[in-house]
Design a protein around this motif. Structure first.
Motif, mmCIF file in Angstrom:
data_model
loop_
_atom_site.group_PDB
_atom_site.id
_atom_site.type_symbol
_atom_site.label_atom_id
_atom_site.label_comp_id
_atom_site.label_asym_id
_atom_site.label_seq_id
_atom_site.Cartn_x
_atom_site.Cartn_y
_atom_site.Cartn_z
ATOM 1 N N GLN A 71 0.828 -1.203 0.000
ATOM 2 C CA GLN A 71 0.000 0.000 0.000
ATOM 3 C C GLN A 71 0.869 1.262 0.000
ATOM 4 O OE1 GLN A 71 -3.427 -0.062 2.830
ATOM 5 N NE2 GLN A 71 -2.729 -2.128 3.303
ATOM 6 N N ALA A 72 1.936 1.241 0.796
ATOM 7 C CA ALA A 72 2.809 2.409 0.871
ATOM 8 C C ALA A 72 3.499 2.671 -0.460
ATOM 9 C CB ALA A 72 3.844 2.207 1.976
ATOM 10 N N ASP A 73 3.903 1.590 -1.132
ATOM 11 C CA ASP A 73 4.556 1.732 -2.433
ATOM 12 C C ASP A 73 3.618 2.404 -3.431
ATOM 13 O OD1 ASP A 73 6.694 1.152 -4.402
ATOM 14 O OD2 ASP A 73 5.205 -0.205 -5.245
ATOM 15 N N GLN A 74 2.358 1.969 -3.447
ATOM 16 C CA GLN A 74 1.382 2.570 -4.357
ATOM 17 C C GLN A 74 1.154 4.041 -4.021
ATOM 18 O OE1 GLN A 74 0.152 0.892 -7.072
ATOM 19 N NE2 GLN A 74 1.646 -0.630 -6.388
ATOM 20 N N THR A 75 1.102 4.334 -2.722
ATOM 21 C CA THR A 75 0.906 5.717 -2.285
ATOM 22 C C THR A 75 2.066 6.599 -2.717
ATOM 23 O OG1 THR A 75 -0.413 5.025 -0.369
ATOM 24 C CG2 THR A 75 0.607 7.196 -0.262
ATOM 25 N N CYS A 76 3.295 6.113 -2.539
ATOM 26 C CA CYS A 76 4.482 6.880 -2.922
ATOM 27 C C CYS A 76 4.578 7.047 -4.433
ATOM 28 C CB CYS A 76 5.746 6.201 -2.384
ATOM 29 S SG CYS A 76 5.889 6.228 -0.582
ATOM 30 N N GLN B 117 -2.638 7.529 5.478
ATOM 31 C CA GLN B 117 -2.703 8.987 5.407
ATOM 32 C C GLN B 117 -1.418 9.607 5.957
ATOM 33 O OE1 GLN B 117 -6.284 9.983 7.560
ATOM 34 N NE2 GLN B 117 -7.549 9.894 5.723
ATOM 35 N N GLU B 118 -0.905 9.027 7.036
ATOM 36 C CA GLU B 118 0.337 9.534 7.615
ATOM 37 C C GLU B 118 1.524 9.229 6.705
ATOM 38 O OE1 GLU B 118 0.711 7.950 11.512
ATOM 39 O OE2 GLU B 118 -1.160 8.833 12.232
ATOM 40 N N VAL B 119 1.503 8.037 6.097
ATOM 41 C CA VAL B 119 2.576 7.681 5.160
ATOM 42 C C VAL B 119 2.620 8.685 4.018
ATOM 43 C CG1 VAL B 119 3.276 5.989 3.423
ATOM 44 C CG2 VAL B 119 2.614 5.224 5.699
ATOM 45 N N GLN B 120 1.451 8.998 3.460
ATOM 46 C CA GLN B 120 1.394 9.951 2.351
ATOM 47 C C GLN B 120 1.905 11.321 2.786
ATOM 48 O OE1 GLN B 120 -2.457 10.250 0.512
ATOM 49 N NE2 GLN B 120 -1.923 12.071 -0.657
ATOM 50 N N ALA B 121 1.464 11.783 3.958
ATOM 51 C CA ALA B 121 1.885 13.105 4.433
ATOM 52 C C ALA B 121 3.391 13.159 4.666
ATOM 53 C CB ALA B 121 1.134 13.448 5.720
ATOM 54 N N GLN B 122 3.944 12.104 5.252
ATOM 55 C CA GLN B 122 5.382 12.085 5.530
ATOM 56 C C GLN B 122 6.200 12.070 4.245
ATOM 57 O OE1 GLN B 122 6.080 8.745 8.110
ATOM 58 N NE2 GLN B 122 4.757 9.541 9.724
ATOM 59 N N PHE B 123 5.760 11.270 3.267
ATOM 60 C CA PHE B 123 6.521 11.197 2.020
ATOM 61 C C PHE B 123 6.412 12.505 1.244
ATOM 62 C CE2 PHE B 123 7.036 9.728 -2.487
ATOM 63 C CZ PHE B 123 8.378 9.414 -2.380
ATOM 64 N N VAL C 135 14.455 4.843 -0.251
ATOM 65 C CA VAL C 135 14.940 5.064 1.113
ATOM 66 C C VAL C 135 13.773 5.088 2.088
ATOM 67 C CG1 VAL C 135 16.088 6.717 2.646
ATOM 68 C CG2 VAL C 135 17.003 6.291 0.347
ATOM 69 N N PHE C 136 12.710 5.781 1.698
ATOM 70 C CA PHE C 136 11.518 5.895 2.557
ATOM 71 C C PHE C 136 10.920 4.523 2.830
ATOM 72 C CE2 PHE C 136 6.926 6.596 3.111
ATOM 73 C CZ PHE C 136 6.936 7.490 4.183
ATOM 74 N N LEU C 137 10.800 3.689 1.800
ATOM 75 C CA LEU C 137 10.219 2.356 1.974
ATOM 76 C C LEU C 137 11.120 1.456 2.812
ATOM 77 C CD1 LEU C 137 8.736 1.691 -1.591
ATOM 78 C CD2 LEU C 137 7.483 2.239 0.506
ATOM 79 N N GLN C 138 12.423 1.613 2.672
ATOM 80 C CA GLN C 138 13.345 0.829 3.505
ATOM 81 C C GLN C 138 13.165 1.162 4.984
ATOM 82 O OE1 GLN C 138 17.079 1.888 1.748
ATOM 83 N NE2 GLN C 138 17.048 0.228 0.235
ATOM 84 N N GLU C 139 13.022 2.447 5.297
ATOM 85 C CA GLU C 139 12.812 2.851 6.687
ATOM 86 C C GLU C 139 11.479 2.323 7.198
ATOM 87 O OE1 GLU C 139 13.093 7.065 6.616
ATOM 88 O OE2 GLU C 139 15.261 7.091 6.240
ATOM 89 N N LEU C 140 10.452 2.383 6.351
ATOM 90 C CA LEU C 140 9.133 1.896 6.746
ATOM 91 C C LEU C 140 9.166 0.397 6.987
ATOM 92 C CD1 LEU C 140 6.146 2.635 7.172
ATOM 93 C CD2 LEU C 140 5.778 2.173 4.741
ATOM 94 N N ARG C 141 9.892 -0.323 6.149
ATOM 95 C CA ARG C 141 9.995 -1.773 6.301
ATOM 96 C C ARG C 141 10.634 -2.143 7.640
ATOM 97 N NH1 ARG C 141 13.668 -5.989 5.264
ATOM 98 N NH2 ARG C 141 12.654 -7.881 4.467
ATOM 99 N N ARG C 142 11.695 -1.418 8.021
ATOM 100 C CA ARG C 142 12.328 -1.694 9.311
ATOM 101 C C ARG C 142 11.347 -1.490 10.458
ATOM 102 N NH1 ARG C 142 16.906 0.844 6.920
ATOM 103 N NH2 ARG C 142 16.318 2.850 7.815
ATOM 104 N N ASP C 143 10.471 -0.506 10.325
ATOM 105 C CA ASP C 143 9.520 -0.215 11.393
ATOM 106 C C ASP C 143 8.452 -1.295 11.502
ATOM 107 O OD1 ASP C 143 8.352 1.649 13.418
ATOM 108 O OD2 ASP C 143 6.678 1.634 12.016
#
Length: 384
Positions: free
Chosen positions: A268-273, A329-335, A307-315
């Motif tokens: 989902q995050a990948d699609q959002t980014c 929504q937070e992922v989109q705002a942060q990216f 880089v963003f997805l790598q950090e998210l994956r670690r979390d």
């Protein structure tokens, strides 16, 4: 499965929906049955309302640690496998302060004095309600213990964290949604000695995710009129939760569940980014950027995405009790914030970190995304 010695009963809804009043009524009914209770009011543990959101989330994590340590110490024979898996609880603990010495290691992003504040308030809460940690073999300690968790819990993921805690410790779990119109909550809130701004209630009402069919062991009550019959239904729900505690998953299963959950979140995050990158490049094209500039911008944004997805994956691959739930929504705002920072700093030159000519930048992100899995996060949604 043998009945549990404790139950986590989650009370949630908008501020001023009637949660605290219901908790008091439940305490009376529970005590009449000979049960022990502990009411955990989040507003008393995290009273400040002007914290930055990241600090507020970290303090909620600390509350979870407090609850888990309390259950581990109060019900040692029921949760002994957990300490073996996590190695976070000393073999011999006699008081709550002795259990907290590893807290700074688990929540190293928090200032030490903030940690201590949450722990001290939790200890005071135990003293105020005469809940003792010392192990005795009196009759009272053979009776069920019901922990009433009083908070807004407006995101489903917040409630799932409590359910995961119940599963890790092998105790019962149930939840009660106090449904109350926003207008009624606003009027009640205005009568409080320290009312919240109306805008806060409005925002929370918009974010509130009511329980759905996946959330079992759940009951919805009318916050304007709690009847004796409804209280009896709630007591029956607690009895059922005690008789049917959630299973403790082994370490291997927990890891498999985290992988499935991470796959879903990262997809989902990948699609959002991707959408954010496409929109940014489109806007640059509309501003008559040259082909060379567009190529550089696209390469830099794709590097930023990786880089963003790598950090998210670690979390998301951290154990459930240490990571913060992810909301798109937070992922989109942060990216989008990172994109804006990149544009403001003029970093449109891909440099050595960007994909070389002829190489698709998304290939570098492939290893970040786990194999796609259409199923939802089993660790979050399996309720029995």
């Amino acid at each position: 499965m043998a009945p549990a010695r404790a139950c986590l009963c989650l009370l949630f809804g908008l501020p001023a929906a009637g949660k605290s009043r219901l908790a008091e009524q439940l305490r009376g009914h529970a005590h009449s049955r000979g049960w022990r209770t502990l009411t955990v009011t989040y507003d008393l543990l995290i009273p400040e309302r002007d914290w930055r959101e990241t600090e507020w989330k970290q303090h909620r994590k600390t509350v979870l640690v407090c609850l888990e340590r309390f259950l581990q110490h109060t019900l040692p024979e029921q949760t002994r496998t957990l300490s073996e898996q996590t190695h976070t609880l000393p073999e011999q603990t006699h008081t709550l302060p002795e259990q907290t010495h590893t807290l700074s290691e688990q929540t190293h992003t928090l200032p030490e004095q903030t940690d201590a504040g949450v722990w001290m308030r939790f200890e005071q809460l135990l003293r105020d309600q005469s809940v003792f940690l010392s192990h005795t073999h009196t009759h009272s300690h053979t009776q069920p213990l019901v922990l009433l968790l009083d908070d807004n819990f407006y995101y489903q993921s917040m409630r799932q964290q409590i359910q995961q805690l119940a599963r890790r410790t092998g105790v019962g779990f149930c939840q009660v949604f106090l449904q109350c119109p926003l207008g009624v909550c606003v009027q009640r809130n205005r009568l409080r000695s320290r009312p919240l701004p109306d805008a806060v209630l409005l925002q929370m009402s918009e974010r509130l995710e009511p329980p759905d069919s996946r959330e079992k062991h759940s009951l919805t009550l009318d916050g304007q009129n709690i009847t004796h019959t409804q209280l009896q239904q709630l007591m029956d729900l607690c009895v059922s939760a005690l008789e049917n505690p959630l299973r403790v998953r082994d370490e291997q299963q927990q890891e498999a569940d985290r992988q499935i959950c991470a796959s879903s979140v990262l997809h989902q995050a990948d699609q959002t980014c991707r959408r954010a990158v496409s929109q940014t490049v489109k806007m640059a094209r509309e501003r008559q950027a040259s082909p060379a500039e567009l190529q550089l911008l696209s390469a830099e944004l794709n590097r930023l995405k990786c880089v963003f997805l790598q950090e998210l994956r670690r979390d998301v691959l951290q154990p459930p009790h240490t990571h913060t739930p992810v909301h798109m929504q937070e992922v989109q705002a942060q990216f989008e914030q990172r994109i804006q920072h990149c544009l403001n700093s003029g970093r449109t030159d891909p440099g050595p970190a960007a994909a070389p000519s002829g190489h698709h930048a998304d290939a570098d992100c492939a290893e970040v995304l786990l194999p796609s899995d259409s199923s939802s996060c089993r660790a979050d949604q399996e309720n029995s």
